[in-house]
Design an enzyme around this catalytic site. Structure first.
Site, mmCIF file in Angstrom:
data_model
loop_
_atom_site.group_PDB
_atom_site.id
_atom_site.type_symbol
_atom_site.label_atom_id
_atom_site.label_comp_id
_atom_site.label_asym_id
_atom_site.label_seq_id
_atom_site.Cartn_x
_atom_site.Cartn_y
_atom_site.Cartn_z
ATOM 1 C CE LYS A 1 -1.710 3.292 2.372
ATOM 2 N NZ LYS A 1 -1.444 4.415 3.475
ATOM 3 C CG ASP B 1 -6.583 3.522 2.031
ATOM 4 O OD1 ASP B 1 -8.011 3.083 1.856
ATOM 5 O OD2 ASP B 1 -6.306 4.815 1.673
#
Length: 219
Positions: free
Chosen positions: A121, A139
């Site tokens: 991420k 996320d």
DNA sequence: ATCCCGAGGG
DNA sequence: CCCTCTGGAT
């Protein structure tokens, strides 16, 4: 509604509701953004922005942060989640920037993920914001919102599965914007605990609204 | 009690 | 796959 039409409809809606979509993290260079994104794990951007100005003043670059004493850096991180891990990661990450990458923030997913505290991420955020690559950082907001409004299926049970689904259907040139749109929608409308469905124009076909219609209609 | 722009280790 | 790290806001 077919999946392709759904994407087009949702992206069109977002484009008219979030004209200015960019990261809300405070930063002024690639190193600072990398630090800020590492710190943002399981923590709101607002509270990261509270600690980064003094942190960047005390440790402005990889050089100074790499040689920082743990007990000297820790107080700057202490008030957010996982301060021990994050302090360790910042020092280790800065050291690896110097030893492996010439003091510069690398520009590939593989290189970024080698850095302590940097997972898929965080790496995708850097690639998108710093290197202008069409990557989708998934996320908690992107994951939740995509599944609720039907951009991803219930079977997409991991952030990686959601990322692949989004990348398959979102036009490359819209990926960076779509990334921020999903985050902003998750942060301010499609909240995890108390989604503001009354203020949302995406009720039609939303799995969450479908199931919780009765209780949420009164909010 | 749950959530926040997750990552690392077992 | 699981678990742990962990503080502050709601």
């Amino acid at each position: 509604m077919k999946i392709k039409d759904r994407y087009q409809w949702v992206l069109g809606y977002f484009s008219t509701h979030f004209p200015k979509a960019e990261t809300e993290l405070y930063y002024s260079n690639p190193f600072e953004l990398l630090v800020a994104v590492i710190l943002s794990a399981q923590c709101t951007d607002k509270r990261v922005n509270l600690i980064t100005p003094p942190l960047f003043k005390a440790f402005p670059d990889a050089q100074s942060m790499s040689s920082a004493d743990f007990d000297l850096l820790f107080p700057f991180i202490r008030s957010i989640s996982y301060p021990n891990n994050k302090t360790k990661h910042l020092i280790g990450m800065s050291q690896m920037l110097l030893t492996q990458f010439g003091g510069e923030v690398p520009g590939t997913l593989e290189e970024l993920q080698q850095l302590p505290g940097v997972g898929r991420k965080t790496a995708n955020v850097i690639l998108s914001v710093i290197y202008n690559q069409p990557t989708m950082a998934v996320d908690t907001h992107v994951y939740r919102v995509s599944r609720r409004i039907g951009l991803a299926a219930a079977a997409d049970r991991t952030p990686l599965a959601v990322e692949k689904k989004l990348m398959r259907y979102i036009p490359k040139e819209l990926v960076p914007l779509a990334h921020h749109w999903l985050i902003l929608h998750g942060r301010y409308v499609c909240l995890a605990r108390r989604p503001q469905c009354a203020n949302c124009g995406l009720q039609q076909g939303c799995k969450f609204f479908e199931v919780n219609n009765n209780s949420l209609a009164k909010v």
